[in-house]
Design an enzyme around this catalytic site. Structure first.
Site, PDB file in Angstrom:
ATOM      1  N   ASP A  59      10.811  -2.838  -4.978  1.00 30.82           N
ATOM      2  CA  ASP A  59      11.670  -3.995  -5.194  1.00 30.82           C
ATOM      3  C   ASP A  59      11.068  -4.734  -6.386  1.00 30.82           C
ATOM      4  O   ASP A  59      10.199  -4.189  -7.093  1.00 30.82           O
ATOM      5  CB  ASP A  59      11.798  -4.859  -3.926  1.00 30.82           C
ATOM      6  CG  ASP A  59      10.501  -5.582  -3.552  1.00 30.82           C
ATOM      7  OD1 ASP A  59       9.462  -5.323  -4.205  1.00 30.82           O
ATOM      8  OD2 ASP A  59      10.522  -6.382  -2.605  1.00 30.82           O
ATOM      9  N   CYS A  72       6.490  -2.678  -2.420  1.00 36.27           N
ATOM     10  CA  CYS A  72       7.075  -4.024  -2.384  1.00 36.27           C
ATOM     11  C   CYS A  72       5.911  -5.009  -2.434  1.00 36.27           C
ATOM     12  O   CYS A  72       4.812  -4.646  -2.851  1.00 36.27           O
ATOM     13  CB  CYS A  72       7.994  -4.223  -1.176  1.00 36.27           C
ATOM     14  SG  CYS A  72       7.219  -4.157   0.446  1.00 36.27           S
ATOM     15  N   THR A 113       4.213  -6.522   0.048  1.00 33.31           N
ATOM     16  CA  THR A 113       3.167  -6.174   1.014  1.00 33.31           C
ATOM     17  C   THR A 113       3.153  -4.700   1.400  1.00 33.31           C
ATOM     18  O   THR A 113       2.151  -4.213   1.920  1.00 33.31           O
ATOM     19  CB  THR A 113       3.392  -6.953   2.327  1.00 33.31           C
ATOM     20  OG1 THR A 113       4.710  -6.622   2.809  1.00 33.31           O
ATOM     21  CG2 THR A 113       3.284  -8.457   2.118  1.00 33.31           C
ATOM     22  N   HIS A 130      -3.382  12.576  10.921  1.00 34.85           N
ATOM     23  CA  HIS A 130      -3.002  12.334  12.316  1.00 34.85           C
ATOM     24  C   HIS A 130      -1.509  12.092  12.521  1.00 34.85           C
ATOM     25  O   HIS A 130      -0.976  12.422  13.580  1.00 34.85           O
ATOM     26  CB  HIS A 130      -3.764  11.120  12.868  1.00 34.85           C
ATOM     27  CG  HIS A 130      -5.224  11.388  13.069  1.00 34.85           C
ATOM     28  ND1 HIS A 130      -6.054  10.536  13.752  1.00 34.85           N
ATOM     29  CD2 HIS A 130      -6.004  12.420  12.669  1.00 34.85           C
ATOM     30  CE1 HIS A 130      -7.287  11.026  13.781  1.00 34.85           C
ATOM     31  NE2 HIS A 130      -7.283  12.166  13.109  1.00 34.85           N
ATOM     32  N   HIS A 181      -2.362  16.192  17.601  1.00 38.00           N
ATOM     33  CA  HIS A 181      -1.601  15.208  16.814  1.00 38.00           C
ATOM     34  C   HIS A 181      -0.140  15.622  16.685  1.00 38.00           C
ATOM     35  O   HIS A 181       0.753  14.771  16.651  1.00 38.00           O
ATOM     36  CB  HIS A 181      -2.228  15.046  15.431  1.00 38.00           C
ATOM     37  CG  HIS A 181      -3.661  14.602  15.488  1.00 38.00           C
ATOM     38  ND1 HIS A 181      -4.034  13.382  16.004  1.00 38.00           N
ATOM     39  CD2 HIS A 181      -4.811  15.231  15.128  1.00 38.00           C
ATOM     40  CE1 HIS A 181      -5.350  13.268  15.960  1.00 38.00           C
ATOM     41  NE2 HIS A 181      -5.847  14.385  15.431  1.00 38.00           N
TER      42      HIS A 181
HETATM   43  C1  RB5 Z   1       9.806 -10.093  -1.621  1.00 42.86           C
HETATM   44  O1  RB5 Z   1       9.570 -11.433  -1.887  1.00 42.86           O
HETATM   45  C2  RB5 Z   1       8.935  -9.639  -0.458  1.00 42.86           C
HETATM   46  O2  RB5 Z   1       9.381 -10.203   0.719  1.00 42.86           O
HETATM   47  C3  RB5 Z   1       8.945  -8.125  -0.374  1.00 42.86           C
HETATM   48  O3  RB5 Z   1       8.506  -7.597  -1.565  1.00 42.86           O
HETATM   49  C4  RB5 Z   1       8.071  -7.490   0.695  1.00 42.86           C
HETATM   50  O4  RB5 Z   1       6.759  -7.955   0.632  1.00 42.86           O
HETATM   51  C5  RB5 Z   1       8.611  -7.491   2.065  1.00 42.86           C
HETATM   52  O5  RB5 Z   1       8.007  -6.965   3.007  1.00 42.86           O
END
Ligand code: RB5
Length: 145
Positions: free
Chosen positions: A8, A66, A68, A99, A134
């Site tokens: 993203d 993304c 996180t 695993h 596994h």
């Molecule tokens: C975007 O702001 C953020 O929410 C997205 O990149 C991601 O971290 C969502 O899990």
């Protein structure tokens, strides 16, 4: 091996570098599923592109980036046949393969350095699933699809 990758806006900058890394340094067949600019987008729209490619066999593995890695993993795991997880260390990437037979790795573009994400990808593409006990557990997971 063919790898599909997408991000993203929060993962865009690293995604661009990782496309290059996959194609030029690791020399794997790389499919960039977008986006093409850093404009704001919704991560599920890109997670599903990569997840569908892996689920249908159009790609062997997937990489999603993304902010996180968490949202991408939540979305990609909804697609039957996909085993996606948010991974922040090479050690977890290794266990995710050995695993869990993970096929889509989800990276953080905001909290994990590019070099660490490169190492994660390298491990993700080279570690082998151990099978055995596994495999029985992974079959139980896949029955939940
Ligand atoms: C975007 O702001 C953020 O929410 C997205 O990149 C991601 O971290 C969502 O899990």
């Amino acid at each position: 091996m063919r790898v599909a990758i997408a991000s993203d806006h929060a993962g865009f900058e690293q995604k661009q570098q990782l496309v290059d890394f996959l194609a030029s340094e690791l020399k794997v067949d790389t499919v960039d599923c977008g986006p093409d600019t850093d404009g704001r987008v919704d991560y599920p729209d890109y997670a599903v592109k990569v997840a569908n490619m892996v689920a249908t066999g159009a790609a062997d593995r997937g990489v999603l980036v993304c902010g996180t890695g968490i949202g991408m993993a939540l979305a990609a795991d909804k697609v039957a046949g996909v085993r996606a997880a948010s991974i922040t260390t090479p050690e977890f990437a290794d266990l995710f393969r050995r695993h869990n037979d993970g096929n889509v790795v989800c990276l953080s573009g905001r909290f994990v350095d590019l070099d660490v994400n490169k190492d994660i990808i390298k491990v993700f593409l080279t570690s082998e699933f151990e099978g055995g006990r596994h495999a029985e557990r992974v079959v139980k997971i896949m029955k939940l699809d």
